[in-house]
Design a protein around this motif. Structure first.
Motif, PDB file in Angstrom:
ATOM      1  N   LEU A   1       7.913   4.859   2.346  1.00 44.28           N
ATOM      2  CA  LEU A   1       7.070   3.816   2.941  1.00 44.28           C
ATOM      3  C   LEU A   1       6.814   4.109   4.417  1.00 44.28           C
ATOM      4  CD1 LEU A   1       8.747   0.698   1.281  1.00 44.28           C
ATOM      5  CD2 LEU A   1       6.433   1.528   0.827  1.00 44.28           C
ATOM      6  N   ILE A   2       7.864   4.518   5.128  1.00 43.70           N
ATOM      7  CA  ILE A   2       7.720   4.830   6.554  1.00 43.70           C
ATOM      8  C   ILE A   2       6.813   6.045   6.751  1.00 43.70           C
ATOM      9  CG2 ILE A   2       8.963   5.637   8.602  1.00 43.70           C
ATOM     10  CD1 ILE A   2      11.368   3.991   7.611  1.00 43.70           C
ATOM     11  N   ALA A   3       7.039   7.097   5.949  1.00 44.04           N
ATOM     12  CA  ALA A   3       6.257   8.326   6.094  1.00 44.04           C
ATOM     13  C   ALA A   3       4.782   8.087   5.797  1.00 44.04           C
ATOM     14  CB  ALA A   3       6.813   9.402   5.174  1.00 44.04           C
ATOM     15  N   ASN A   4       4.493   7.305   4.780  1.00 41.77           N
ATOM     16  CA  ASN A   4       3.096   7.021   4.449  1.00 41.77           C
ATOM     17  C   ASN A   4       2.441   6.142   5.507  1.00 41.77           C
ATOM     18  OD1 ASN A   4       1.967   7.890   1.581  1.00 41.77           O
ATOM     19  ND2 ASN A   4       4.184   7.655   1.420  1.00 41.77           N
ATOM     20  N   ARG A   5       3.193   5.189   6.018  1.00 44.27           N
ATOM     21  CA  ARG A   5       2.611   4.269   7.008  1.00 44.27           C
ATOM     22  C   ARG A   5       2.357   4.934   8.351  1.00 44.27           C
ATOM     23  NH1 ARG A   5       0.449   2.232  10.379  1.00 44.27           N
ATOM     24  NH2 ARG A   5       0.313   0.038  11.024  1.00 44.27           N
ATOM     25  N   PHE A   6       3.278   5.798   8.775  1.00 42.78           N
ATOM     26  CA  PHE A   6       3.186   6.317  10.143  1.00 42.78           C
ATOM     27  C   PHE A   6       2.844   7.808  10.233  1.00 42.78           C
ATOM     28  CE2 PHE A   6       6.042   2.616  10.406  1.00 42.78           C
ATOM     29  CZ  PHE A   6       5.332   1.860  11.327  1.00 42.78           C
ATOM     30  N   ILE A   7       2.860   8.520   9.108  1.00 39.38           N
ATOM     31  CA  ILE A   7       2.551   9.957   9.152  1.00 39.38           C
ATOM     32  C   ILE A   7       1.358  10.301   8.274  1.00 39.38           C
ATOM     33  CG2 ILE A   7       3.427  12.273   8.713  1.00 39.38           C
ATOM     34  CD1 ILE A   7       6.247  11.248   9.242  1.00 39.38           C
ATOM     35  N   LEU A   8       1.446  10.030   6.988  1.00 40.80           N
ATOM     36  CA  LEU A   8       0.450  10.528   6.043  1.00 40.80           C
ATOM     37  C   LEU A   8      -0.906   9.846   6.162  1.00 40.80           C
ATOM     38  CD1 LEU A   8       2.752  11.015   2.925  1.00 40.80           C
ATOM     39  CD2 LEU A   8       1.779  12.791   4.379  1.00 40.80           C
ATOM     40  N   ILE A   9      -0.924   8.521   6.035  1.00 35.13           N
ATOM     41  CA  ILE A   9      -2.212   7.821   6.092  1.00 35.13           C
ATOM     42  C   ILE A   9      -2.884   8.004   7.455  1.00 35.13           C
ATOM     43  CG2 ILE A   9      -3.337   5.567   5.997  1.00 35.13           C
ATOM     44  CD1 ILE A   9      -2.660   6.762   3.303  1.00 35.13           C
ATOM     45  N   PRO A  10      -2.166   7.887   8.573  1.00 32.53           N
ATOM     46  CA  PRO A  10      -2.816   8.169   9.862  1.00 32.53           C
ATOM     47  C   PRO A  10      -3.385   9.584   9.947  1.00 32.53           C
ATOM     48  CG  PRO A  10      -0.788   6.956  10.230  1.00 32.53           C
ATOM     49  CD  PRO A  10      -0.812   7.314   8.778  1.00 32.53           C
ATOM     50  N   PHE A  11      -2.680  10.567   9.402  1.00 34.63           N
ATOM     51  CA  PHE A  11      -3.179  11.944   9.429  1.00 34.63           C
ATOM     52  C   PHE A  11      -4.454  12.085   8.599  1.00 34.63           C
ATOM     53  CE2 PHE A  11      -3.408  15.989   7.123  1.00 34.63           C
ATOM     54  CZ  PHE A  11      -3.610  16.860   8.181  1.00 34.63           C
ATOM     55  N   PHE A  12      -4.415  11.584   7.362  1.00 36.89           N
ATOM     56  CA  PHE A  12      -5.587  11.721   6.493  1.00 36.89           C
ATOM     57  C   PHE A  12      -6.765  10.880   6.991  1.00 36.89           C
ATOM     58  CE2 PHE A  12      -2.283  12.975   3.318  1.00 36.89           C
ATOM     59  CZ  PHE A  12      -2.751  14.274   3.120  1.00 36.89           C
ATOM     60  N   THR A  13      -6.458   9.767   7.629  1.00 37.40           N
ATOM     61  CA  THR A  13      -7.539   8.968   8.212  1.00 37.40           C
ATOM     62  C   THR A  13      -8.242   9.743   9.322  1.00 37.40           C
ATOM     63  OG1 THR A  13      -6.402   6.891   7.697  1.00 37.40           O
ATOM     64  CG2 THR A  13      -8.080   6.824   9.426  1.00 37.40           C
ATOM     65  N   LYS A  14      -7.443  10.415  10.148  1.00 42.37           N
ATOM     66  CA  LYS A  14      -8.016  11.209  11.233  1.00 42.37           C
ATOM     67  C   LYS A  14      -8.770  12.419  10.694  1.00 42.37           C
ATOM     68  CE  LYS A  14      -6.777  13.331  15.651  1.00 42.37           C
ATOM     69  NZ  LYS A  14      -5.670  13.619  16.611  1.00 42.37           N
ATOM     70  N   ALA A  15      -8.268  12.997   9.593  1.00 42.44           N
ATOM     71  CA  ALA A  15      -8.877  14.209   9.043  1.00 42.44           C
ATOM     72  C   ALA A  15     -10.143  13.921   8.243  1.00 42.44           C
ATOM     73  CB  ALA A  15      -7.864  14.940   8.170  1.00 42.44           C
ATOM     74  N   TYR A  16     -10.127  12.823   7.465  1.00 40.47           N
ATOM     75  CA  TYR A  16     -11.232  12.572   6.539  1.00 40.47           C
ATOM     76  C   TYR A  16     -11.963  11.248   6.780  1.00 40.47           C
ATOM     77  CZ  TYR A  16      -8.723  16.254   4.048  1.00 40.47           C
ATOM     78  OH  TYR A  16      -8.089  17.430   3.719  1.00 40.47           O
ATOM     79  N   GLY A  17     -11.342  10.382   7.556  1.00 38.38           N
ATOM     80  CA  GLY A  17     -11.949   9.074   7.793  1.00 38.38           C
ATOM     81  C   GLY A  17     -11.392   8.023   6.848  1.00 38.38           C
ATOM     82  N   MET A  18     -11.307   6.800   7.338  1.00 36.07           N
ATOM     83  CA  MET A  18     -10.738   5.720   6.546  1.00 36.07           C
ATOM     84  C   MET A  18     -11.587   5.404   5.315  1.00 36.07           C
ATOM     85  SD  MET A  18      -8.328   3.636   5.928  1.00 36.07           S
ATOM     86  CE  MET A  18      -7.295   3.480   7.391  1.00 36.07           C
TER      87      MET A  18
END
Length: 341
Positions: free
Chosen positions: A130-147
């Motif tokens: 939960l922590i990794a997805n909230r603070f690492i994965l989703i922010p990274f993919f959002t920056k890479a591909y857009g929300m």
């Protein structure tokens, strides 16, 4: 407070076992994975590569389990499709699963301990996911591909999802149950496969057992004195033999071999005698269950990193004994004793 007994020795055998389990973990990580698109978002791949690390952690200790997780992730880096961010998250989640499980099991080597350790590890892994997805994965993919792209990949499962509610849907409805299912399967497989694997890993030790003949109590003490050099702090030794076989004489020899100066006596009425806070000598003849031993606090000293436990009549509490205990059997042969080491 118990000190952590990491329980890892850098031997050729252990290195070989870690190498094999790391290779298996890598293969599972790379190739044995599949999506569950009707239940979870399609980009979540179900895989059970933590299983070899759990097996290694249970058998060789938490350091070994952590090494297997690290090697698996490092080998995957050249093939990363997420700029290594996905592998970083998998590393954190894998360590969160394996290390707590292996550490707890190190001090509770029985079926109950195995179940509790796997539950602790699973809860830890889920929280880390939960922590990794909230603070690492989703922010990274959002920056890479857009929300909008992230939302689009989840729209089929969650029609009402919006950029503002991504975390409200994704974390509780995807990340949490997905990792719960993954950890449940890994835990069950570990629980049912560890025991056969443990026997296979320790077959050499069993094959090396030998016996010596003692012609007197002095002989028995001498044999035990020499045997003491094979013991390590944290060991639990089951000393088997009928009444009058010479178990106390054997413990006297062990104490001398360990450099203990105190006089050794039988703990028949005390259950436990402690010598120089190193040798814990148990007589469990009057106990009828492992539960009673736990109630008396006798099991609290098993597996500590700074003591050696010697148990007489250990079969009376077999349900709470640690796994991989050492064993010495003393058999009466007339006036002689056959001591199986």
């Amino acid at each position: 407070m118990k000190k952590i007994k990491w329980g890892f020795k850098l031997t050729t055998k252990n290195i070989a076992v870690i190498a094999v389990l790391s290779a298996l973990s890598y293969i599972l990580y790379m190739f044995a994975k599949f999506p569950l698109p009707f239940i979870f978002p399609g980009f979540l791949d179900m895989q059970f590569s933590d299983l070899p690390a759990l097996l290694g952690g249970f058998s060789l200790g938490p350091i070994a389990g952590g090494i297997i997780i690290a090697v698996k992730c490092l080998l995957k880096l050249p093939f990363s499709s997420t700029a290594c961010v996905g592998e970083l998250a998998d590393l954190l989640i894998g360590l969160a699963f394996v290390l707590p499980s292996a550490i707890f099991y190190r001090y509770n080597k029985n079926k109950k301990g195995a179940i509790i350790s796997l539950i602790i590890g699973a809860l830890s892994a889920i929280v880390m996911a939960l922590i990794a997805n909230r603070f690492i994965l989703i922010p990274f993919f959002t920056k890479a591909y857009g929300m909008d792209a992230i939302v689009g990949m989840m729209k089929a499962l969650y029609p009402d999802i919006t950029p503002d509610t991504v975390y409200n849907y994704y974390l509780p409805l995807a990340v949490l149950p997905f990792n719960l299912l993954r950890c449940l399967v890994c835990g069950l497989l570990t629980y049912f496969t560890y025991k056969p694997l443990s026997k296979a890993l320790h077959w050499e030790e069993n094959a090396k057992k030998k016996f010596l003949i003692s012609k007197s109590p002095i002989d028995t003490e001498r044999i035990a004195f020499n045997y003491a050099s094979t013991l390590n702090k944290g060991d639990v030794l089951l000393l088997k033999g009928e009444m009058g076989a010479g178990k106390t004489a054997f413990v006297k020899g062990l104490a001398l071999g360990l450099g203990i100066k105190e006089k050794v006596t039988s703990p028949t009425y005390a259950y436990l005698n402690v010598y120089e806070n190193l040798l814990y000598h148990y007589d469990l003849y009057r106990l009828d269950s492992g539960k009673r031993a736990e109630e008396l606090g006798l099991t609290d000293y098993f597996g500590l990193c700074d003591n050696i436990c010697v148990l007489e009549w250990a079969e009376n509490i077999k349900e709470v004994l640690p796994e991989n205990c050492k064993q010495v059997i003393i058999e009466k042969k007339g006036n002689k004793r056959k001591i199986i080491l």
